[in-house]
Design a protein around this motif. Structure first.
Motif, PDB file in Angstrom:
ATOM      1  N   SER A 284       0.840  -1.206   0.000  1.00  0.00           N
ATOM      2  CA  SER A 284       0.000   0.000   0.000  1.00  0.00           C
ATOM      3  C   SER A 284       0.868   1.247   0.000  1.00  0.00           C
ATOM      4  O   SER A 284       0.591   2.209  -0.725  1.00  0.00           O
ATOM      5  CB  SER A 284      -0.935   0.003   1.217  1.00  0.00           C
ATOM      6  OG  SER A 284      -1.855  -1.067   1.159  1.00  0.00           O
ATOM      7  N   ARG A 285       1.927   1.243   0.813  1.00  0.00           N
ATOM      8  CA  ARG A 285       2.867   2.370   0.781  1.00  0.00           C
ATOM      9  C   ARG A 285       3.501   2.493  -0.603  1.00  0.00           C
ATOM     10  O   ARG A 285       3.657   3.600  -1.135  1.00  0.00           O
ATOM     11  CB  ARG A 285       3.969   2.184   1.836  1.00  0.00           C
ATOM     12  CG  ARG A 285       3.506   2.230   3.269  1.00  0.00           C
ATOM     13  CD  ARG A 285       4.676   2.379   4.236  1.00  0.00           C
ATOM     14  NE  ARG A 285       5.720   1.388   4.052  1.00  0.00           N
ATOM     15  CZ  ARG A 285       5.754   0.203   4.670  1.00  0.00           C
ATOM     16  NH1 ARG A 285       4.757  -0.158   5.472  1.00  0.00           N
ATOM     17  NH2 ARG A 285       6.774  -0.639   4.477  1.00  0.00           N
ATOM     18  N   ARG A 288       1.141   4.100  -3.213  1.00  0.00           N
ATOM     19  CA  ARG A 288       1.075   5.565  -3.099  1.00  0.00           C
ATOM     20  C   ARG A 288       2.365   6.205  -3.608  1.00  0.00           C
ATOM     21  O   ARG A 288       2.335   7.248  -4.273  1.00  0.00           O
ATOM     22  CB  ARG A 288       0.804   5.955  -1.642  1.00  0.00           C
ATOM     23  CG  ARG A 288      -0.576   5.529  -1.152  1.00  0.00           C
ATOM     24  CD  ARG A 288      -0.883   6.127   0.210  1.00  0.00           C
ATOM     25  NE  ARG A 288      -0.034   5.591   1.262  1.00  0.00           N
ATOM     26  CZ  ARG A 288      -0.322   4.513   1.972  1.00  0.00           C
ATOM     27  NH1 ARG A 288      -1.429   3.834   1.740  1.00  0.00           N
ATOM     28  NH2 ARG A 288       0.501   4.102   2.929  1.00  0.00           N
ATOM     29  N   GLN A 291       2.304   6.096  -7.460  1.00  0.00           N
ATOM     30  CA  GLN A 291       1.373   7.101  -7.975  1.00  0.00           C
ATOM     31  C   GLN A 291       1.994   8.486  -7.964  1.00  0.00           C
ATOM     32  O   GLN A 291       1.929   9.222  -8.955  1.00  0.00           O
ATOM     33  CB  GLN A 291       0.096   7.115  -7.136  1.00  0.00           C
ATOM     34  CG  GLN A 291      -0.976   6.148  -7.584  1.00  0.00           C
ATOM     35  CD  GLN A 291      -2.316   6.489  -6.959  1.00  0.00           C
ATOM     36  OE1 GLN A 291      -2.387   6.874  -5.790  1.00  0.00           O
ATOM     37  NE2 GLN A 291      -3.372   6.346  -7.715  1.00  0.00           N
ATOM     38  N   ASN A 292       2.597   8.840  -6.844  1.00  0.00           N
ATOM     39  CA  ASN A 292       3.181  10.168  -6.709  1.00  0.00           C
ATOM     40  C   ASN A 292       4.440  10.329  -7.548  1.00  0.00           C
ATOM     41  O   ASN A 292       4.643  11.354  -8.203  1.00  0.00           O
ATOM     42  CB  ASN A 292       3.500  10.450  -5.232  1.00  0.00           C
ATOM     43  CG  ASN A 292       2.257  10.535  -4.376  1.00  0.00           C
ATOM     44  OD1 ASN A 292       1.188  10.906  -4.854  1.00  0.00           O
ATOM     45  ND2 ASN A 292       2.369  10.190  -3.100  1.00  0.00           N
ATOM     46  N   ALA A 298      -5.082   9.337 -10.234  1.00  0.00           N
ATOM     47  CA  ALA A 298      -5.618   8.767  -9.000  1.00  0.00           C
ATOM     48  C   ALA A 298      -6.553   7.606  -9.268  1.00  0.00           C
ATOM     49  O   ALA A 298      -6.672   6.687  -8.463  1.00  0.00           O
ATOM     50  CB  ALA A 298      -6.337   9.845  -8.197  1.00  0.00           C
TER      51      ALA A 298
END
Length: 305
Positions: A284-285, A288, A291-292, A298
């Motif tokens: 999960s980390r 993110r 994505q960034n 998103a």
């Protein structure tokens, strides 16, 4: 925001393919449901996955995941193209049936001992131990057959403890093979194997058809090199972690993804002990972070449908 990139994950965060005790108690259903819950669009094959389309397709559909690719242990350094084609048939057929466009190829020929991943990394086979021209011809021919018969692009994986590991070996291999031989660019294996990402991308970026994103813990790498540990011992010691949590400079990859028109998969991958790094939290980390870092939209799950 880049809406063309597909973001997937490897099941190695849950269950190791080689070290059978790592994640053996984690079910496939847990792996798939957590991968989907973390936001990923796709997943690669792992050892707990059924190997028929009839069994696997409904499991993936239930959690809205696609099959990104799957590893094939190849032996073209030791056997003929015809033998390799025969060996890959069921695997390639499964990938094709489930819509994958690339097949990851790892060269397992010429590896030392009966359990090579338990041998010291210093015993890694060197590319010069084979006739590189003949080997490149065989890999190129195999890649052509794979594309023609299954619609799959061969994605060659440079890898610690395998025939193509170091920077000069990767450059020579890519220079000798045809453009139909694609490349898995693996950030972790590149860093640990001394591959210069920027130079490789500048010269052979057009060959990159698949990307594995993992990071390296520098203190563990120093220990591995100092003590000449095996690949398996390195994994157990925590050499690899999810991208963004180690020492790798991702700038060349970020620029490549942003400016090259690359539209393949980014696969978050880290061979970790799930007892030490809880899989869902780690991936999960990483989701993110990806994505960034790569400026993915998103709603990445929807845009690539």
């Amino acid at each position: 925001m880049n809406s063309c990139i597909q973001l997937g994950v490897s099941p190695l965060s849950w269950t190791n393919d080689v070290l059978l005790d790592l994640g053996d108690n984690i079910s496939l259903e847990t792996c798939l449901s957590q991968a989907a819950s973390a936001g990923y669009q796709g997943i690669e094959l792992g050892r707990k996955f059924p190997r028929t389309a009839a069994q696997l397709a409904p499991l993936l559909k239930e959690v809205n995941l696609r099959l990104a690719s799957g590893w094939h242990s190849g032996f073209l350094a030791d056997r003929s193209v015809a033998e390799e084609v025969a060996a890959v048939q069921p695997h390639a057929a499964l990938l094709k049936a489930l819509g994958a466009k690339v097949m990851v190829y790892g060269e397992c020929g010429k590896m030392p001992g009966s359990h090579p991943l338990d041998e010291p990394l210093s015993l890694s086979p060197v590319l010069s131990c084979v006739d590189i021209d003949d080997y490149a011809r065989k890999v190129s021919e195999f890649a052509n057959i794979l594309l023609r018969e299954f619609g799959l692009k061969l994605a060659y994986h440079h890898h610690l403890m395998m025939l193509v590991e170091q920077h000069d070996e990767l450059q020579e291999f890519l220079a000798k093979t045809s453009d139909n031989v694609g490349l898995v660019l693996d950030s972790g294996h590149a860093f640990a194997g001394g591959v210069n990402l920027a130079q490789t991308i500048e010269r052979f970026g057009h060959r990159v058809v698949h990307i594995h994103l993992k990071d390296v813990r520098p203190d563990v790498l120093r220990q591995v090199q100092q003590d000449d540990l095996s690949f398996n011992d390195a994994v157990r010691a925590g050499l690899f972690t999810v991208p963004g949590e180690g020492c790798i400079d991702y700038a060349p990859l970020i620029e490549f993804v942003a400016n090259s028109g690359y539209q393949g998969w980014l696969i978050v991958e880290a061979e970790q002990d799930p007892q030490k790094e809880e899989p869902f939290a780690a991936v999960s980390r990483a989701f993110r972070w990806a994505q960034n870092t790569f400026q993915l939209s998103a709603d990445v799950e929807e845009t690539a449908q």
